[in-house]
Design an enzyme around this catalytic site. Structure first.
Site: not given
Ligand code: FPP
Length: 256
Positions: A36-37, A40-41, A53, A147, A211
């Protein structure tokens, strides 16, 4: 001291800073991560959300290698939830393209590192290009035995449990089992993760303490570790920190 609101243990964090090599004796077999995050990043840097992402995807390759080196057996990454379809269309499309992007660059290395790729989630609703990329990776790594890299993709725990219950019900209806045969392990065997041990350790980044419909059944006895670090800033150092904290916890499974 445990902070009751956050579940964080301040001294845990301090203690482990000095000894960041987890003991090889007690590595969690299955680590699940809510990444998550990303948004925001990106926002902090004045970038579009999708840049977060993309950076988040780059972190995955480091965490996979590091987990493999540490001897983790299963790494489940929450990549897309059944609720994430509610996001703006361009963001959803970007997220759906990430498996293709990631796997087209990383598959040779994953094969070389003996990684097995799989997904947990409703595969049918994924776009064709996403299915093609993951199917190809699953097929290309099926004979590996290292893995297990398990992407939770279009995954939602409540609907998984409902489907599991329906499947148990049809077994009863067809006379294959009696109601008395319904046990915890029977229901576990009707979930999407039937062939995986439950996670030992759950990590969630970005300071959110919830969760979000992730593995509600499977996480019943897992240890939780929350960090304020945003997923694109997460590194093998943080993974080791989480494992060290895990190794200092006492798992009692309701006993004393
Ligand atoms: C949540 O952060 C993150 C997601 C919904 C997507 C996570 C996906 C990846 C890290 C990459 C996936 C890669 C592959 C290869 C499948 P958010 O967007 O909700 O962040 P925020 O809460 O800061 O807005």
């Amino acid at each position: 001291m445990l902070n009751k609101l956050t579940g964080r243990n301040k001294s845990e964090h301090k203690e482990v800073k000095h000894e960041l090599e987890p003991s090889i004796e007690n590595i969690p077999k299955h680590i699940a991560i809510i990444m998550d995050g990303n948004g925001r990043w990106a926002k902090k840097r004045g970038l579009p959300r999708v840049a977060g992402h993309r950076e988040g995807m780059n972190v995955i390759r480091k965490i996979v290698s590091s987990s493999n080196e540490l001897g983790v057996e299963v790494l489940t990454l929450y990549a897309f939830s059944t609720e994430n379809w509610k996001r703006p269309k361009p963001e959803v499309e970007f997220l759906m393209r990430l498996p293709e992007r990631f796997l087209s660059a990383e598959l040779p290395k994953l094969i070389e590192e003996n990684v097995v790729v799989r997904i947990t989630g409703d595969r049918e609703k994924l776009p064709e290009y996403t299915k093609r990329a993951v199917d190809n990776a699953i097929e290309s790594t099926k004979n590996n035995n290292g893995l297990i890299l398990n992407f939770a993709l279009n995954y939602g725990s409540r609907s998984e449990i409902i489907e599991g219950i329906k499947s148990v019900y049809s077994e009863i209806d067809e006379g294959n089992i009696a109601i008395e045969d319904v046990t915890e392990s029977l229901l576990s065997n009707h979930l999407m993760t039937s062939d995986l041990a439950d996670p030992d350790l759950l990590i969630r980044t970005s300071g959110e303490i919830r969760l979000s419909n992730f593995m509600l059944w499977q996480l019943a006895y897992s240890e939780f570790w929350f960090t304020d670090v945003l997923w694109p800033d997460f590194s093998p150092h943080h993974l080791k920190e989480a494992i060290c904290v895990y190794q200092n916890r006492q798992r009692r499974y309701g006993g004393v």
